[in-house]
Write a protein that holds these residues in place. Structure first.
Motif, PDB file in Angstrom:
ATOM      1  N   ASN A 174      42.161 -24.602  20.853  1.00 43.02           N
ATOM      2  CA  ASN A 174      40.965 -24.418  21.700  1.00 43.02           C
ATOM      3  C   ASN A 174      39.702 -24.350  20.851  1.00 43.02           C
ATOM      4  OD1 ASN A 174      42.038 -24.397  24.261  1.00 43.02           O
ATOM      5  ND2 ASN A 174      42.602 -22.253  24.165  1.00 43.02           N
ATOM      6  N   ARG A 175      39.852 -23.665  19.735  1.00 40.55           N
ATOM      7  CA  ARG A 175      38.692 -23.431  18.872  1.00 40.55           C
ATOM      8  C   ARG A 175      38.091 -24.745  18.335  1.00 40.55           C
ATOM      9  NH1 ARG A 175      40.449 -19.437  14.614  1.00 40.55           N
ATOM     10  NH2 ARG A 175      41.467 -18.379  16.346  1.00 40.55           N
ATOM     11  N   ILE A 176      38.939 -25.788  18.199  1.00 44.86           N
ATOM     12  CA  ILE A 176      38.409 -27.074  17.678  1.00 44.86           C
ATOM     13  C   ILE A 176      38.132 -28.061  18.823  1.00 44.86           C
ATOM     14  CG2 ILE A 176      39.448 -26.896  15.395  1.00 44.86           C
ATOM     15  CD1 ILE A 176      41.649 -28.842  16.427  1.00 44.86           C
ATOM     16  N   GLY A 177      38.167 -27.528  20.058  1.00 38.33           N
ATOM     17  CA  GLY A 177      37.750 -28.337  21.200  1.00 38.33           C
ATOM     18  C   GLY A 177      38.880 -29.062  21.906  1.00 38.33           C
ATOM     19  N   VAL A 178      40.128 -28.730  21.591  1.00 35.92           N
ATOM     20  CA  VAL A 178      41.271 -29.322  22.299  1.00 35.92           C
ATOM     21  C   VAL A 178      41.655 -28.382  23.436  1.00 35.92           C
ATOM     22  CG1 VAL A 178      43.665 -30.109  22.108  1.00 35.92           C
ATOM     23  CG2 VAL A 178      42.079 -30.417  20.190  1.00 35.92           C
ATOM     24  N   ALA A 179      41.524 -28.851  24.660  1.00 36.01           N
ATOM     25  CA  ALA A 179      41.869 -28.002  25.813  1.00 36.01           C
ATOM     26  C   ALA A 179      43.385 -27.833  25.877  1.00 36.01           C
ATOM     27  CB  ALA A 179      41.357 -28.649  27.097  1.00 36.01           C
ATOM     28  N   THR A 180      43.823 -26.654  26.322  1.00 39.80           N
ATOM     29  CA  THR A 180      45.285 -26.386  26.392  1.00 39.80           C
ATOM     30  C   THR A 180      45.633 -25.802  27.752  1.00 39.80           C
ATOM     31  OG1 THR A 180      44.895 -24.215  25.455  1.00 39.80           O
ATOM     32  CG2 THR A 180      45.503 -25.947  23.898  1.00 39.80           C
ATOM     33  N   PRO A 181      45.595 -26.616  28.788  1.00 35.45           N
ATOM     34  CA  PRO A 181      45.920 -26.072  30.120  1.00 35.45           C
ATOM     35  C   PRO A 181      47.380 -25.605  30.202  1.00 35.45           C
ATOM     36  CG  PRO A 181      45.753 -28.479  30.168  1.00 35.45           C
ATOM     37  CD  PRO A 181      45.354 -28.058  28.801  1.00 35.45           C
TER      38      PRO A 181
END
Lengths: 535, 98
Positions: free
Chosen positions: A471-478
């Motif tokens: 998440n911190r590097i901008g990858v969403a994790t639904p």
């Protein structure tokens, strides 16, 4: 029933034993539950946990439950102490005590402790002599006693073991009372108003340099010169010779007497021969073997024969430092008898004739003064046991001071320090009820909280950490996306991370769904810990 | 002599709780208590009949009263407590409450 044990003793050892029995008792109650049988170890563990959970409440009750000024229903009065000094002395009475290594009392000094040779713990003062036995007259009337302090006061406290008598052993002299109900006699004995039947702690301030009774009342002078008629003619002739040689100089006469003990063939022994007939004559001229009571007794008799007022003082001499606890131990084996003579202009002056015969007795203790074969032995004399013994005694001392010694006065002092309102019974009861309810409420909330939130899955926690880093590097994790899909999408978005993301995901999937042993979770934790991608 | 778990779980804590007191109690109270424990160990399955138990409890009460001239006070109270713990019919709650 467990609590009734404390009627007979309140030692740390007993308390530890009873705590263990309480664990077994609780386990017994748990075992009677109708559910499936629980293994013994699990029962004991569960019982221990239950009692541990009760500790905060127990501690609160200990601190806040109102203490009574006097023991409830006489509790604590049943303790029987070992015997110690008595109000009379005859040949053999002190040397009997020397055989005992029982503790007489423990002492703590404010600041530096005095030298061992100054540690004369004053007890019964003996005036009356019938030719064999010395007796304490317990002369009432502290107004008959005059103490002129010289030098600075010495503050100390004593934890006295029960001895069934009234004496409070004190150092030096002082007209300032110890902080327990006590009376001062005309011969400087502090007597507790009640016999000491339980362990008693008191503080005292005394002067090691003092002038006692610079003027001697005629009634006391008569008592200090009393001797039985027609006994010990040889001793009388010796004393009269000294008097003629010394003239009016009482100091010179005392020095002559001490020189006599020092230079003649006197011997310090626990096993003196029996004294028949005129006891003092037999001791001074025939046997010449004796213990402190012999020397103190003979010296006082000689002084009285030479018209110097004198009396015998009994008590304890010396102490042994417990370096771990920082306090001093006085044992029955430190029991001692010495003399006091009255000198014009100086008042009552301590003279220890035993020190003339056996200087080591006063300088280095009883064992250093006695011949090897006569030394009393105790288990704690073994060098390798000594540190363990000292540690145990130091622990016991703290137990006695902070737990057993937490009485009405100490509770009141502590509560006053916390808040003045708590010093009253009403305030204490409010605090007790309020804080008990608070502790119970917190405990209930904690237990309920534990039931509602079962311990989180460790793998889930690790994987959640991994997702947070993505998440911190901008990858969403639904949450709707599975681990393998997430790994594929991340590899597309950040090809530089593809290998590490794939390794973590594969290991997580194997641990979650596959047959990999659980210790691989540590490897997963290591990989995720090292996974710190940058934008 | 085969001890079941409930009996063991009653005798063990009771013995641990009472044992150090035995030296402080009158000889007959300690003796009575030891005897009661031994009987329970020998016949763990047998409960004392009520027609024995009641006179026994009354006898213990009177014995303590005769010994101390009272049943109040630390010594008499503890003696009564210990002696009565030995007279439990099958030692249900009386023993556990110690």
């Amino acid at each position: 029933m467990l609590m009734t044990h404390f009627i007979h003793g309140q030692s740390l050892l007993l308390a530890t034993y009873l705590a263990l029995v309480a664990v077994v008792l609780t386990a017994a109650i748990l075992s009677s539950q109708p559910a499936r049988p629980i293994p013994l170890a699990a029962l004991l563990r569960q019982s221990g946990v239950l009692l541990f959970q009760a500790l905060p409440l127990a501690l609160l009750l200990f601190l806040l439950f109102p203490r009574l000024p006097t023991p409830f229903g006489g509790l604590g009065q049943v303790q029987t102490g070992r015997t110690g000094l008595s109000d009379s002395m005859q040949p053999g009475s002190v040397s009997e005590l020397i055989q005992s290594d029982a503790i007489a009392f423990r002492a703590e000094f404010e600041g530096a402790a005095p030298a061992g040779s100054d540690l004369y713990w004053r007890g019964p003062v003996l005036w009356k002599y019938d030719g064999r036995v010395w007796s304490d007259l317990k002369i009432a009337g502290e107004d008959l006693l005059e103490i002129q302090p010289l030098g600075r006061p010495l503050n100390y406290s004593v934890m006295l073991e029960p001895h069934q008598q009234h004496w409070l052993f004190t150092l030096g002299a002082s007209s300032q009372a110890p902080d327990v109900a006590s009376d001062l006699t005309a011969d400087m004995q502090w007597l507790a108003r009640q016999p000491v039947k339980t362990r008693l702690r008191y503080s005292h301030s005394a002067h090691l340099d003092y002038r006692m009774d610079p003027v001697l009342l005629p009634e006391l002078e008569a008592l200090a010169l009393q001797l039985p008629e027609g006994q010990n003619p040889r001793a009388r002739r010796l004393a009269e010779t000294w008097r003629r040689q010394a003239g009016n100089d009482d100091g010179a006469l005392i020095r002559q007497a001490l020189d006599h003990f020092r230079t003649e063939d006197f011997y310090y022994t626990l096993r003196p021969p029996r004294l028949d007939g005129d006891a003092m004559d037999a001791f001074l001229f025939d046997t010449r073997r004796g213990f402190c009571e012999h020397y103190a007794s003979a010296f006082v008799v000689l002084m009285r024969m030479a018209e110097v007022p004198a009396r015998v003082v009994t008590g304890y001499q010396g102490a042994e430092l417990n370096p771990l606890g920082g306090y001093w131990l006085v044992r029955q084996r430190d029991a001692h008898a010495w003399a006091e003579v009255w000198l014009s202009g100086r008042g009552w002056v301590r003279v220890d004739p035993t020190a003339a015969v056996a200087p080591d007795r006063v300088e280095r203790g009883i064992n250093a003064a006695l011949p090897e074969l006569e030394r009393p032995r105790a288990t704690w004399d073994l060098a390798w046991l000594r540190p363990a013994h000292q540690a145990w005694d130091a622990l016991n001392m703290q137990w006695q001071r902070w737990v057993v010694g937490y009485d009405h006065a100490r509770q009141k002092a502590l509560m006053e320090r916390l808040h003045p309102a708590l010093a009253s019974l009403k305030g204490l009861l409010w605090a007790l009820v309020g804080s008990s309810l608070l502790v119970l409420a917190l405990l209930t909330l904690w237990i309920l909280g534990r039931r509602r939130s079962p311990s989180p899955d460790r793998l889930q926690v690790l994987y959640g950490r991994f997702k947070a880093r993505l998440n911190r590097i901008g990858v969403a994790t639904p949450d709707t996306e599975g681990p393998l899909d997430l790994a594929r999408r991340t590899a597309t978005l950040r090809p530089d991370l593809a290998t590490r993301v794939e390794a973590i995901t594969r290991l997580y999937a194997s641990l979650r769904y596959g047959p990999l042993p659980p210790d691989q979770a540590r490897e997963l934790a290591r990989l995720i810990h090292g996974f710190k991608p940058r934008r | 002599m085969k001890l079941d778990h409930p009996t063991l779980w009653l005798i063990l804590p009771l013995t641990l709780a009472v044992a150090p007191l035995v030296w402080h109690l009158p000889f007959w109270v300690s003796g009575f208590w030891v005897l009661a424990i031994m009987l329970k160990l020998l016949r763990p399955d047998r409960a004392w009949p009520v027609y024995w138990l009641l006179p026994l409890a009354a006898g213990v009460f009177l014995g303590v009263l005769a010994e101390f001239r009272t049943i109040i006070g630390p010594q008499a109270g503890v003696s009564l407590l210990v002696a009565m713990s030995g007279t439990g019919r099958s030692w249900p709650s009386s023993a556990i409450s110690c």
